[in-house]
Enzyme design. Structure first.
Site, short mmCIF file in Angstrom:
data_model
loop_
_atom_site.label_atom_id
_atom_site.label_comp_id
_atom_site.label_asym_id
_atom_site.label_seq_id
_atom_site.Cartn_x
_atom_site.Cartn_y
_atom_site.Cartn_z
N ASP A 1 -1.36 -0.91 5.92
CA ASP A 1 -1.57 -0.37 7.28
C ASP A 1 -3.04 -0.16 7.60
O ASP A 1 -3.37 0.50 8.59
CB ASP A 1 -0.83 0.96 7.43
CG ASP A 1 -1.49 2.08 6.66
OD1 ASP A 1 -1.77 1.89 5.46
OD2 ASP A 1 -1.75 3.14 7.26
N ASP B 1 0.88 -1.16 0.00
CA ASP B 1 0.00 0.00 0.00
C ASP B 1 0.92 1.22 0.00
O ASP B 1 2.09 1.13 0.40
CB ASP B 1 -0.88 -0.04 1.26
CG ASP B 1 -1.68 1.23 1.45
OD1 ASP B 1 -2.38 1.65 0.51
OD2 ASP B 1 -1.57 1.81 2.53
#
Length: 230
Positions: free
Chosen positions: A180, A21
């Site tokens: 996350d 990400d």
């Protein structure tokens, strides 16, 4: 935190690619996202909020940042105009303070030493992802970069991760996905990848990180690098 043992899924899996990400995992973009949100506040005659207020919502994009800055949701009548202005201001300040998280150089080196590649799968639109990566000199290092507007469905759907596999000519089972936010783990699991929750990131408001269902929780990029060497 999960500690990788010899029989742990992450140490039994040798990835051919590690996908990340972007916001809150690979790059600490919160300072520039918060700066843009504060510029919107300033235009409305409001004082700035501290970065600490923005950091937990930074992975949620305009929805999260404007929710914190202006206490409005996407259903609010003013949201489209405020979002467009926020994105305009953010685009003008993409790399003002944004930087790789500490330890990413160690992780990149471990990925390269293992013979794997790394890439990016983000819910950012390409018109922000592309100049951000270029500004940080990551565009030529990443083996692929997939943005939300390049697929039919953004995360938590697996579409963008599966598209990254197509670009890399790899099966999902040959990849790790590091994120996350709970939606990163949901997307990675749906795609069939080994999933890693990045405890150094923003983490959002989706409950304790150990409730997300990740295969592994890494406290730092250096810790994850150690898994590649095990």
């Amino acid at each position: 935190m999960n500690m990788a043992s010899p029989d742990h899924p992450i140490t039994r899996s040798v990835p051919r690619a590690v996908l990340f990400d972007l916001d809150g995992t690979l790059v600490d973009t919160a300072p520039d996202l918060g700066h843009a949100a504060n510029l919107v506040r300033a235009e409305l005659g409001r004082p700035p909020l501290p970065l600490a207020d923005y950091r937990p919502v930074a992975s949620a994009g305009a929805r999260g940042l404007l929710g914190k800055a202006l206490q409005i949701t996407p259903e609010h009548a003013d949201f489209p105009a405020r979002r467009d202005r926020f994105l305009e201001l953010y685009r003008a300040n993409l790399t003002r303070q944004s930087r790789l998280f500490d330890g990413m150089d160690v992780l990149f080196a471990a990925i390269a030493a293992s013979g794997a590649r790394w890439g990016i799968v983000t819910n950012k639109p390409a018109w922000l992802t592309t100049p951000l990566l270029a500004g940080l000199h990551l565009d030529r290092q990443a083996a692929c970069a997939v943005s939300a507007d390049q697929v039919a469905r953004a995360k938590p759907a697996p579409d963008s991760l599966l598209h990254a596999c197509e670009l890399l000519s790899l099966a999902p089972t040959e990849c790790w996905y590091v994120g996350d936010d709970k939606r990163d783990i949901t997307a990675g699991r749906a795609a069939g990848m080994i999933t890693v929750a990045a405890d150094w990131g923003y983490l959002g408001a989706d409950g304790p990180i150990d409730s997300w269902g990740a295969d592994y929780i890494a406290r730092s990029p250096q810790e994850l690098a150690g898994c590649l060497r095990s």
